[in-house]
Design an enzyme around this catalytic site. Sequence first.
Site, PDB file in Angstrom:
ATOM      1  N   ASN A  10       0.875  -1.173   0.000  1.00  0.00           N
ATOM      2  CA  ASN A  10       0.000   0.000   0.000  1.00  0.00           C
ATOM      3  C   ASN A  10       0.915   1.226   0.000  1.00  0.00           C
ATOM      4  OD1 ASN A  10      -1.806   2.043   0.459  1.00  0.00           O
ATOM      5  ND2 ASN A  10      -2.368   1.414   2.538  1.00  0.00           N
ATOM      6  N   HIS A  95      -9.728   0.788   4.407  1.00  0.00           N
ATOM      7  CA  HIS A  95      -8.490   1.023   5.163  1.00  0.00           C
ATOM      8  C   HIS A  95      -8.796   1.981   6.321  1.00  0.00           C
ATOM      9  CE1 HIS A  95      -4.424   2.327   6.156  1.00  0.00           C
ATOM     10  NE2 HIS A  95      -4.000   1.239   5.540  1.00  0.00           N
ATOM     11  N   GLU A 167      -5.768  -5.401  10.088  1.00  0.00           N
ATOM     12  CA  GLU A 167      -4.781  -4.362  10.368  1.00  0.00           C
ATOM     13  C   GLU A 167      -5.107  -3.665  11.688  1.00  0.00           C
ATOM     14  OE1 GLU A 167      -2.657  -3.087   6.572  1.00  0.00           O
ATOM     15  OE2 GLU A 167      -4.364  -1.771   6.814  1.00  0.00           O
ATOM     16  N   GLY A 173       1.966   1.895  10.740  1.00  0.00           N
ATOM     17  CA  GLY A 173       2.893   3.027  10.640  1.00  0.00           C
ATOM     18  C   GLY A 173       3.552   3.401  11.952  1.00  0.00           C
TER      19      GLY A 173
END
Length: 248
Positions: A10, A95, A167, A173
Amino acid sequence: MSRRRIIAGNWKMNKTPAEAVALCNELKDLVKNDAVDVVYCVPSIDIVCVADAVKGTNVHVGAQNFYIEDKGAFTGEISAPMLKEAGVEYIIIGHSERRDIFGENDILINAKVKKAFASGLKPILCCGESLSLRKAGTYKEWIARQIKWDLDGITADQVKELVIAYEPIWAIGTGETATADQAQEVCGLIRQLIADMYDAATAEAVRIQYGGSMNAGNAAELLSKPDIDGGLIGGASLKPDFGKIVNA
Ligand code: PEP
C-alpha cells in the site's frame, strides 16, 4: 487446501509517476516469486505508468480508493470502470485511514465491496481495532461487527475471491507490530466467522492478510501462521525490503 500467498504494498500517498516507475524498476528482480501474488496498490495518478512498468512481470496493480458510481458529478472521485480500463485488478477498501481521516463508514464500505465485485475488481477489505479497543478487550467483537456489516449481501462465491486484511490500527505506521500470535488469533477468528456466516469451503478459500508494520525482519514469522495468507504492507513496500517480504 492451500491458499496462494498474497503480498500487497500500500504505497499510500507516496511517489510521483516518475518516482513510481523508478520504484517498479528497483523492485523488479527483488519481487520475483511465482508462488506469490504480488500487488502494488498505488496512487491513482500512478496507475497507468505502473501498469506499463510491471507488464510481463508477476506484479499485479491495485488501487487504494474509488467511488461507487460509474461516472457523473462526483468531483475528485475515480470510478471502477476507469480503474479497470487502466489495468487495476485489486482495490483496497475500508483502510483505517479512509475510515478515520475521510469518514468512510461500514455502509459505504459495504457498497464499495459490492461495486468492486460487480465491476470485476478484487477487494482487499481492511478491518482492525484501535488501541483503546485492544486494551478494553473488545477487539474481537469489533472486528466481527465490521466484517458482518462490510460483507452484508456478498455471496459465498464472491467471498472466495476476497482478500481480508487484518490491520490493528495501533500497529499501522507505528513500528509496533502485533506479535505473530496476536495476529494469528484475529486472523483465525475471521476465518471462523466466515465459516459461520457462509460455510467451511468459503472459509478455507478466503485469503487473510496481516498488516501493521510488517517488515523484512518479522514477515517470515507472521507468514508462518496457519491463518495468515499474506501481508498488506505500507512503509516497507516503498523499499527494497519489500522483496524480502515477498520471499519470506
Ligand atoms: C497499511 O497502511 O496498510 C500498513 C500496514 O502500513 P505499515 O506497514 O506502514 O504499518
